[in-house]
Every structure is written in structure tokens, then in C-alpha cells.
Write a protein that holds these residues in place. Sequence first.
Motif, PDB file in Angstrom:
ATOM      1  N   PHE A  13       0.764  -0.942   0.030  1.00 36.51           N
ATOM      2  CA  PHE A  13       0.074  -0.070  -0.164  1.00 36.51           C
ATOM      3  C   PHE A  13       0.966   1.340  -0.199  1.00 36.51           C
ATOM      4  CE2 PHE A  13      -2.911  -3.184   1.549  1.00 36.51           C
ATOM      5  CZ  PHE A  13      -3.955  -3.113   0.618  1.00 36.51           C
ATOM      6  N   GLY A  14       2.000   1.297   0.737  1.00 38.76           N
ATOM      7  CA  GLY A  14       2.975   2.411   0.677  1.00 38.76           C
ATOM      8  C   GLY A  14       3.403   2.720  -0.942  1.00 38.76           C
ATOM      9  N   PHE A  15       3.680   1.526  -1.621  1.00 39.21           N
ATOM     10  CA  PHE A  15       3.980   1.692  -3.185  1.00 39.21           C
ATOM     11  C   PHE A  15       2.820   2.271  -3.744  1.00 39.21           C
ATOM     12  CE2 PHE A  15       4.627   0.020  -7.374  1.00 39.21           C
ATOM     13  CZ  PHE A  15       6.099   0.397  -7.578  1.00 39.21           C
ATOM     14  N   GLY A  16       1.534   1.657  -3.766  1.00 32.01           N
ATOM     15  CA  GLY A  16       0.321   2.397  -4.315  1.00 32.01           C
ATOM     16  C   GLY A  16       0.075   3.765  -3.983  1.00 32.01           C
ATOM     17  N   ILE A  17       0.222   4.125  -2.666  1.00 37.57           N
ATOM     18  CA  ILE A  17       0.093   5.621  -2.289  1.00 37.57           C
ATOM     19  C   ILE A  17       1.186   6.455  -3.016  1.00 37.57           C
ATOM     20  CG2 ILE A  17       0.437   7.252  -0.491  1.00 37.57           C
ATOM     21  CD1 ILE A  17      -1.174   4.693   1.248  1.00 37.57           C
ATOM     22  N   THR A  18       2.403   5.880  -2.793  1.00 35.63           N
ATOM     23  CA  THR A  18       3.464   6.931  -3.614  1.00 35.63           C
ATOM     24  C   THR A  18       3.433   7.139  -4.897  1.00 35.63           C
ATOM     25  OG1 THR A  18       5.037   6.194  -1.859  1.00 35.63           O
ATOM     26  CG2 THR A  18       5.839   7.146  -3.566  1.00 35.63           C
ATOM     27  N   LEU A  19       3.314   6.049  -5.691  1.00 36.40           N
ATOM     28  CA  LEU A  19       2.990   6.232  -7.103  1.00 36.40           C
ATOM     29  C   LEU A  19       1.796   6.891  -7.670  1.00 36.40           C
ATOM     30  CD1 LEU A  19       4.251   2.806  -8.718  1.00 36.40           C
ATOM     31  CD2 LEU A  19       5.331   4.919  -8.900  1.00 36.40           C
ATOM     32  N   THR A  20       0.761   6.691  -6.673  1.00 31.81           N
ATOM     33  CA  THR A  20      -0.283   7.518  -7.141  1.00 31.81           C
ATOM     34  C   THR A  20      -0.456   9.098  -6.934  1.00 31.81           C
ATOM     35  OG1 THR A  20      -1.841   5.442  -6.730  1.00 31.81           O
ATOM     36  CG2 THR A  20      -2.705   7.788  -6.532  1.00 31.81           C
ATOM     37  N   MET A  21       0.425   9.336  -5.768  1.00 33.78           N
ATOM     38  CA  MET A  21       0.737  10.619  -5.634  1.00 33.78           C
ATOM     39  C   MET A  21       1.622  11.226  -6.742  1.00 33.78           C
ATOM     40  SD  MET A  21      -0.806  11.396  -2.528  1.00 33.78           S
ATOM     41  CE  MET A  21       0.143  12.867  -1.785  1.00 33.78           C
ATOM     42  N   LEU A  22       2.727  10.655  -7.012  1.00 40.12           N
ATOM     43  CA  LEU A  22       3.832  11.106  -7.737  1.00 40.12           C
ATOM     44  C   LEU A  22       3.157  11.324  -9.322  1.00 40.12           C
ATOM     45  CD1 LEU A  22       6.865   9.241  -6.550  1.00 40.12           C
ATOM     46  CD2 LEU A  22       6.262  11.713  -6.387  1.00 40.12           C
ATOM     47  N   LEU A  23       2.634  10.302  -9.496  1.00 35.68           N
ATOM     48  CA  LEU A  23       1.872  10.253 -11.015  1.00 35.68           C
ATOM     49  C   LEU A  23       0.849  11.121 -11.376  1.00 35.68           C
ATOM     50  CD1 LEU A  23       2.688   6.552 -12.129  1.00 35.68           C
ATOM     51  CD2 LEU A  23       4.172   8.655 -12.698  1.00 35.68           C
ATOM     52  N   SER A  24      -0.077  11.214 -10.184  1.00 35.78           N
ATOM     53  CA  SER A  24      -1.426  12.197 -10.445  1.00 35.78           C
ATOM     54  C   SER A  24      -0.919  13.534 -10.178  1.00 35.78           C
ATOM     55  CB  SER A  24      -2.497  11.794  -9.345  1.00 35.78           C
ATOM     56  OG  SER A  24      -1.833  12.228  -8.085  1.00 35.78           O
ATOM     57  N   GLN A  25       0.174  13.839  -9.499  1.00 29.44           N
ATOM     58  CA  GLN A  25       0.619  15.477  -9.666  1.00 29.44           C
ATOM     59  C   GLN A  25       1.349  15.635 -10.892  1.00 29.44           C
ATOM     60  OE1 GLN A  25      -0.215  17.479  -7.284  1.00 29.44           O
ATOM     61  NE2 GLN A  25      -1.270  15.864  -6.346  1.00 29.44           N
ATOM     62  N   SER A  26       1.954  14.866 -11.642  1.00 23.68           N
ATOM     63  CA  SER A  26       3.009  14.871 -12.757  1.00 23.68           C
ATOM     64  C   SER A  26       1.884  15.229 -13.993  1.00 23.68           C
ATOM     65  CB  SER A  26       3.905  13.781 -12.987  1.00 23.68           C
ATOM     66  OG  SER A  26       3.067  12.421 -13.304  1.00 23.68           O
ATOM     67  N   ARG A  27       0.554  14.415 -13.992  1.00 27.67           N
ATOM     68  CA  ARG A  27      -0.006  14.666 -14.983  1.00 27.67           C
ATOM     69  C   ARG A  27      -1.050  15.844 -14.558  1.00 27.67           C
ATOM     70  NH1 ARG A  27      -1.397   8.861 -17.529  1.00 27.67           N
ATOM     71  NH2 ARG A  27       0.610   8.032 -16.535  1.00 27.67           N
ATOM     72  N   ALA A  28      -1.573  16.547 -15.886  1.00 23.51           N
ATOM     73  CA  ALA A  28      -2.445  17.647 -15.630  1.00 23.51           C
ATOM     74  C   ALA A  28      -3.910  17.169 -15.419  1.00 23.51           C
ATOM     75  CB  ALA A  28      -2.345  18.480 -16.550  1.00 23.51           C
ATOM     76  N   ILE A  29      -4.110  16.153 -14.555  1.00 24.68           N
ATOM     77  CA  ILE A  29      -5.578  15.670 -14.354  1.00 24.68           C
ATOM     78  C   ILE A  29      -6.480  16.247 -13.688  1.00 24.68           C
ATOM     79  CG2 ILE A  29      -4.681  13.020 -14.877  1.00 24.68           C
ATOM     80  CD1 ILE A  29      -5.171  12.744 -11.933  1.00 24.68           C
ATOM     81  N   ASN A  30      -6.062  16.975 -12.718  1.00 22.20           N
ATOM     82  CA  ASN A  30      -6.820  17.884 -11.896  1.00 22.20           C
ATOM     83  C   ASN A  30      -7.400  19.131 -12.628  1.00 22.20           C
ATOM     84  OD1 ASN A  30      -6.109  16.331  -9.844  1.00 22.20           O
ATOM     85  ND2 ASN A  30      -4.339  17.849  -9.177  1.00 22.20           N
ATOM     86  N   THR A  31      -7.035  19.526 -13.745  1.00 19.51           N
ATOM     87  CA  THR A  31      -7.457  20.715 -14.501  1.00 19.51           C
ATOM     88  C   THR A  31      -8.443  20.246 -15.676  1.00 19.51           C
ATOM     89  OG1 THR A  31      -5.542  20.584 -16.034  1.00 19.51           O
ATOM     90  CG2 THR A  31      -5.474  22.248 -14.016  1.00 19.51           C
TER      91      THR A  31
END
Length: 110
Positions: A13-31
Motif C-alpha cells: 500500500f505504500g508503493f500504491g500511495i507513493t506512485l499515485t501521489m507522484l503520477l497524479s501530480q505529474s499529469r494535469a488530470i486535476n485541470t
Amino acid sequence: MTHKVWKELILTFGFGITLTMLLSQSRAINTQLSSTSTVSLQLAMFYVYSGLVAGWLTLSKITPRIFLILPLIGWVFYFAIKLTLSMWIGVVMLPVRTFGNVRTLLRMRE
């Protein structure tokens, strides 16, 4: 035994959280997406990335030892194929391994 189970759960779960945080921030999915779609996408990313560890561990148990004598290009192909298979197998094995680990922890607590 308890240490091994905790280690796998934290790694998974640490791996999942870390990759999700890193890759969701690097992509412009929030906008580009609504807030509901963004949360759904991040949950799906978390599940797949956490499943990578479960799939990798499952494949490591069934991989023959013959791959130890591969040349360098063989190792590149081996890890690329194993990573891809880990993603697909991990989607199925994540709940199985998590349930088994939690059950082991509960049995040891009794």
C-alpha cells in the motif's frame, strides 16, 4: 511471521500511495476532469499500483530459477515482461493476498 506480513502490507500500500501521489501530480488530470472523476481515477491508479507488488510477489513464487543466467538484454526483457504481467495479475491477486495477510494477522493475535 508477523513482521513479514506487516512488511508486505506496508510495501504494497505504500508503493500504491507513493506512485499515485507522484503520477497524479505529474499529469494535469486535476485541470481536465471534474473532482469526482479525479478521485475515481486516483483510486483506480492506487489499486493498480498497489497490485503491482502483489503481482510481482506472486510471479516471483512461480518463476523458474533458469532466468539467473540471462545476458543483459535478457534481463531487460525479463523485467519488462514481468512488470507488465505483475500489473495484470496484481489486479486479481491484491485482494487475495491482502485478505490472506489480514487473516494471518488476526490468527496470530488470538
